[in-house]
Design an enzyme around this catalytic site. Structure first.
Site, PDB file in Angstrom:
ATOM      1  N   THR A 189       0.846  -1.185   0.000  1.00 12.79           N
ATOM      2  CA  THR A 189       0.000   0.000   0.000  1.00 12.79           C
ATOM      3  C   THR A 189       0.884   1.239   0.000  1.00 12.79           C
ATOM      4  OG1 THR A 189      -1.636  -1.187   1.323  1.00 12.79           O
ATOM      5  CG2 THR A 189      -1.834   1.196   1.273  1.00 12.79           C
ATOM      6  N   VAL A 190       0.365   2.371  -0.518  1.00 14.95           N
ATOM      7  CA  VAL A 190       1.049   3.651  -0.357  1.00 14.95           C
ATOM      8  C   VAL A 190       0.139   4.609   0.398  1.00 14.95           C
ATOM      9  CG1 VAL A 190       2.543   3.438  -2.375  1.00 14.95           C
ATOM     10  CG2 VAL A 190       0.268   4.453  -2.634  1.00 14.95           C
TER      11      VAL A 190
END
Length: 535
Positions: free
Chosen positions: A355-356
């Site tokens: 994830t970012v």
């Protein structure tokens, strides 16, 4: 918000970053700078968030992509707004269909775990409602990096190599060739410092920019996704894409020692962080690095996850209300289960994820907490031919257990692990925060909030402090920087303690707080290549 002193024993950097006119914090320096350029061109925090998010699909494809989902919390005009840009399962898929095909669980890779990607529609929706600059202008930095390329940073290069090794081992069939052509064009992962570019990615971003993402759902890009899915027996169809719209939602919160901590409501699992904080607010914590603090944090998280894994799903399928799960009476009931020794809860085993996270703020008072993901690194292993669109595998989070709240069903959204956080006090914004990393995210949120509120650490130190991670049952992992005597004492009271070899599984987060005088204070931690870009 005030911090105790200028000395922070956990900080790997000298101090947090202070600025006034604007700030962007994320896990990749070039993406942070892309957002900052948009702020300096006259864009607001929302424009900067969109620019950073789009750039991250190019600059950190190991964790997110155009074919993923997104969530946002936006503070503007004196209020907090929530956006759920996660997509549902294809309408034609079902538990029965997968069971007839011999599946006992939903696979990680291929077409079966595909759900409708929500990120592009989320960008367009945010821009339409709150942005100042034209959508096409905001996506220009991302398009430029995709077309011209950029050198891989150290953490990115490490994860890219791990992803290539994993996909080389597990991906079989011609439908996966597009992933290798896109992300390993020389038959290997690009190395740290090597230039990577994707003209397909650039053209797709340009198409999204020019059509306000309409092409992705009801145009040429949608048709390419549909054709790809049909060719290899997938369930995702043009009709699924065409009917999709992101949803504006009412954020949920608990009050923790005078601070309101906000999350997106289910199908996301920000509810788990809030349930844990609701339990923990009934205890007093004098110091951070004590057996009592670690033990109670871990036990509260176990109890919150036990409920989350059972009840969190698409809201239309939840058998228990959010209000009931966040009630003080229920928190007290759960709190009484925490004793002097480790307990045995009954949730499933949390898997690892990709994830970012990013947060932005501008000089006008706007602030954004934004997160997007392809899940489990690069996602499904599928790249739509000629587009650079790496499709996510979020449907892997569904269960095939009949009667379970999160059982797979056509048109239903799965339990979702990506969660943006936000904090306010007395109706005024303190700011956005987040910690990426699938089932680590609620655990990271709780630890960051407590580091800030209970232990008065500045954003940089709050992020850099050693972390623990509950795995399952009585099993926990401790980051290598945790004081050894705490590990020994936790083991004595029944915790199954393991030392993590690295910091990769403990999340990678960012924070921006706004002081009473309007000054912004930001941090991004040492576990990533991140940067706080400010002016």
């Amino acid at each position: 918000m005030k911090f105790d002193s200028m000395y922070y024993p956990y900080s790997s950097r000298e101090t947090a970053v202070y600025a006034r006119n604007g700030m962007v914090a994320t896990s990749q320096p070039l993406a942070a700078q892309a957002g900052l350029r948009i702020l300096q061109k006259g864009g607001n925090a929302v424009d900067a968030a969109i620019a950073t998010a789009a750039a991250l699909t190019v600059l950190e494809p190991t964790s997110n992509g155009i074919g993923g989902d997104a969530f946002a919390l936006v503070w503007t005009e004196g209020g907090l707004h929530g956006l759920n840009a996660s997509g549902p399962a294809p309408r034609s898929i079902s538990c029965e269909a997968l069971e007839r095909a011999g599946y006992k669980e939903i696979p990680k890779y291929g077409f079966l775990p595909l759900t409708v990607p929500g990120a592009p529609a989320g960008w367009a929706q945010l821009s339409r409602r709150f942005g100042k600059l034209p959508f096409a202008e905001v996506l220009e930095p991302a398009i430029s990096y995709a077309e011209n390329g950029y050198p891989l940073t150290p953490v990115l290069g490490t994860y890219w190599a791990k992803g290539f090794k994993e996909y080389k081992k597990h991906l079989r069939g011609e439908e996966f060739q597009g992933w290798f052509d896109t992300f390993a064009p020389q038959g290997r992962a690009p190395e740290i410092g090597e230039i990577w570019r994707s003209s397909d990615h650039a053209r797709t971003l340009q198409e999204i920019a020019e059509t306000n993402a309409e092409s992705f759902y009801r145009g040429e890009l949608a048709e390419k996704i549909d054709q790809f899915s049909r060719k290899y027996g997938g369930y995702l169809r043009l009709e699924d894409l065409g009917s999709y719209k992101p949803e504006w939602v009412e954020p949920i919160s608990v009050n923790y020692r005078g601070y309101d901590v906000w999350e997106i409501p289910p199908n996301g699992h920000g509810l788990v962080a809030l349930m844990a904080l609701n339990i923990l607010k009934g205890f007093d914590f004098g110091e951070r690095d004590t057996l009592d603090t670690y033990h109670k944090q871990i036990e509260a998280m176990k109890l919150a996850f036990a409920d989350g894994k059972k009840y969190i799903a698409d809201p239309c399928s939840m058998s228990v209300s959010v209000a009931d799960l966040l009630s003080d009476a229920y928190a007290e009931e759960r709190r009484r289960l925490i004793g002097k020794e480790a307990i045995q809860p009954e949730p499933g085993r949390p898997p690892k994820g990709g994830t970012v996270y990013l947060c932005t703020a501008d000089g006008e008072g706007n602030m954004v907490s934004f997160i997007q993901s392809n899940y489990m690194g690069f996602g499904s292993g599928l790249v739509v031919p000629g587009t650079g669109i790496a499709l996510h595998n979020r449907g892997h989070s569904f269960t095939l257990e009949q009667g379970h709240d999160n059982c797979l069903s056509g048109g239903k959204r799965p339990y979702h692990t990506i969660i943006p956080g936000f904090m306010t006090k007395d109706g005024k914004p303190i700011g956005p925060f987040g910690v990426m990393g699938a089932f680590m995210q609620p655990q990271g949120h709780v630890q960051v909030v407590m580091n800030t509120v209970d232990f008065h650490l500045n954003p940089q130190a709050a992020l850099d402090a050693p972390r623990w991670r509950w795995i399952e049952g009585k099993s926990i992992e401790l980051e290598h920087s945790t004081p050894p005597h705490l590990a020994e004492m936790l083991a004595r009271i029944g915790h199954d303690v393991n030392w993590a070899l690295g910091s990769g599984d403990f999340g990678r987060g960012q924070i921006i707080w706004r002081q009473d005088n309007g000054v912004l204070v930001g941090g991004t931690e040492h576990r990533t290549d991140g940067q706080v870009a400010a002016w």
